[in-house]
Design an enzyme around this catalytic site. Structure first.
Site, PDB file in Angstrom:
ATOM      1  N   ASP A 129     -38.711  73.534  16.918  1.00 45.15           N
ATOM      2  CA  ASP A 129     -39.109  74.124  18.237  1.00 45.15           C
ATOM      3  C   ASP A 129     -39.969  75.413  17.928  1.00 45.15           C
ATOM      4  OD1 ASP A 129     -38.793  74.077  21.061  1.00 45.15           O
ATOM      5  OD2 ASP A 129     -37.089  75.031  20.904  1.00 45.15           O
ATOM      6  N   ASN A 155     -38.513  64.196  25.999  1.00 45.30           N
ATOM      7  CA  ASN A 155     -39.993  64.794  26.151  1.00 45.30           C
ATOM      8  C   ASN A 155     -40.928  63.873  26.580  1.00 45.30           C
ATOM      9  OD1 ASN A 155     -39.453  66.082  22.660  1.00 45.30           O
ATOM     10  ND2 ASN A 155     -39.299  67.063  24.310  1.00 45.30           N
TER      11      ASN A 155
HETATM   12  C1  FPP Z   1     -41.257  71.398  19.845  1.00 48.50           C
HETATM   13  O1  FPP Z   1     -42.049  72.350  20.150  1.00 48.50           O
HETATM   14  C2  FPP Z   1     -42.085  70.334  19.188  1.00 48.50           C
HETATM   15  C3  FPP Z   1     -41.776  69.111  19.736  1.00 48.50           C
HETATM   16  C4  FPP Z   1     -41.196  68.696  20.962  1.00 48.50           C
HETATM   17  C5  FPP Z   1     -42.396  67.888  19.081  1.00 48.50           C
HETATM   18  C6  FPP Z   1     -43.401  67.657  18.061  1.00 48.50           C
HETATM   19  C7  FPP Z   1     -43.148  68.381  16.665  1.00 48.50           C
HETATM   20  C8  FPP Z   1     -43.976  68.362  15.859  1.00 48.50           C
HETATM   21  C9  FPP Z   1     -45.359  68.129  16.140  1.00 48.50           C
HETATM   22  C10 FPP Z   1     -43.426  68.720  14.670  1.00 48.50           C
HETATM   23  C11 FPP Z   1     -43.834  67.702  13.396  1.00 48.50           C
HETATM   24  C12 FPP Z   1     -43.789  66.200  13.965  1.00 48.50           C
HETATM   25  C13 FPP Z   1     -43.793  65.184  13.486  1.00 48.50           C
HETATM   26  C14 FPP Z   1     -44.811  64.364  14.519  1.00 48.50           C
HETATM   27  C15 FPP Z   1     -42.948  64.437  12.518  1.00 48.50           C
HETATM   28  P1  FPP Z   1     -42.280  72.640  21.811  1.00 48.50           P
HETATM   29  O2  FPP Z   1     -43.511  72.177  22.338  1.00 48.50           O
HETATM   30  O3  FPP Z   1     -40.972  72.364  22.689  1.00 48.50           O
HETATM   31  O4  FPP Z   1     -42.514  74.214  21.712  1.00 48.50           O
HETATM   32  P2  FPP Z   1     -42.025  75.453  23.040  1.00 48.50           P
HETATM   33  O5  FPP Z   1     -40.542  75.166  23.207  1.00 48.50           O
HETATM   34  O6  FPP Z   1     -42.738  76.642  22.503  1.00 48.50           O
HETATM   35  O7  FPP Z   1     -42.930  74.700  24.314  1.00 48.50           O
END
Ligand code: FPP
Length: 245
Positions: free
Chosen positions: A25, A73
């Site tokens: 996260d 998501n």
């Molecule tokens: C969390 O950050 C991340 C996600 C919801 C998904 C994406 C994850 C990655 C790209 C890492 C590696 C992934 C793969 C494809 C294996 P957020 O967007 O929720 O951050 P925030 O809480 O600061 O908005």
């Protein structure tokens, strides 16, 4: 405690948790702090993901589950969703050789019905090519939700019951687990969540019944192997009683 040359904290390799879950996260906030689009945070997040997976493998971790995309998501803007899926697709292409060389078995956890055909085929390929490895298994939770997993298990049980394959008495805790996405995915011992949030967010609900939690304010793109060492080190200091005394 083991100490490295630089006096950094190192977890004890002889009593590692069997299964670690990571909620990756903070990508969006990391990007926002730098005036970048959220997707730039995800791109760095993927690099960190790769580094942590191979470090975990080197440590000797048996099972690692990462939350890449939750069932919730899909509420995000389409552009961001597409970019996350594209990053996953690219990562599977670029890292496949490394996963093979490092003998990491890859499995995907989640509901596949909303995923694109091309991505599904790649997931299938990667799963098959790495299925022979048994030292470290990486579970990539994609379109995953713990409640959805439990509901899907309940449906499969209802069907088996209706078809006379099982009786009500067969529905035990142990058997219930066999109807989940993977019948051999073990309980998660430690869940790591960076970015300052302190919630489970529908991650591994069934498997997390006795999980220990480790939180940190560090955002996922800034997460290092040192944080993983620290999380496991802290976990090793805890006294797990599983309801006993
Ligand atoms: C969390 O950050 C991340 C996600 C919801 C998904 C994406 C994850 C990655 C790209 C890492 C590696 C992934 C793969 C494809 C294996 P957020 O967007 O929720 O951050 P925030 O809480 O600061 O908005």
């Amino acid at each position: 405690m083991l100490k490295s040359g630089k006096d950094e904290i190192k977890a004890d390799r002889s009593c590692l948790p069997n299964h670690v879950g990571i909620i990756m996260d903070g990508n969006g906030r990391w990007a926002k702090k730098r005036g970048l689009p959220r997707t730039a945070g995800h791109a760095v997040g993927v690099k960190v993901f790769k580094k942590i997976v191979f470090y975990a493998k080197d440590m000797g971790l048996k099972n690692l589950t990462v939350y890449a995309f939750s069932a919730e998501n899909w509420k995000r803007p389409e552009r961001e969703i597409n970019r996350i899926m594209q990053l996953l697709d690219q990562m599977l292409d670029e890292a496949l050789d490394d996963f093979m060389n490092q003998k990491v078995r890859i499995r995907f956890l989640g509901d596949r019905s909303r995923l694109g055909q091309k991505l599904l085929e790649k997931m299938e390929l990667v799963t098959n090519l790495t299925a022979q490895f048994s030292d470290t298994t990486l579970y990539i939770a994609l379109n995953y939700g713990g409640r959805q997993e439990i509901v899907s298990a309940a449906r499969k049980i209802a069907l088996d019951l209706k078809n006379g394959l099982i009786t009500e008495d067969d529905i035990t805790e142990e058997n219930f687990g066999k109807y989940l996405y993977y019948d051999d995915l073990e309980s998660v011992d430690l869940i790591i969540r960076p970015s300052g949030e302190q919630r489970l967010s529908n991650f591994l609900l069934w498997q997390a019944a006795y999980a220990e939690f480790w939180y940190s304010d560090v955002l996922w793109p800034d997460f290092t192997p040192g944080h993983l060492e620290q999380a496991i080190y802290d976990y090793q200091l805890r006294n797990r009683r599983f309801g006993g005394i």
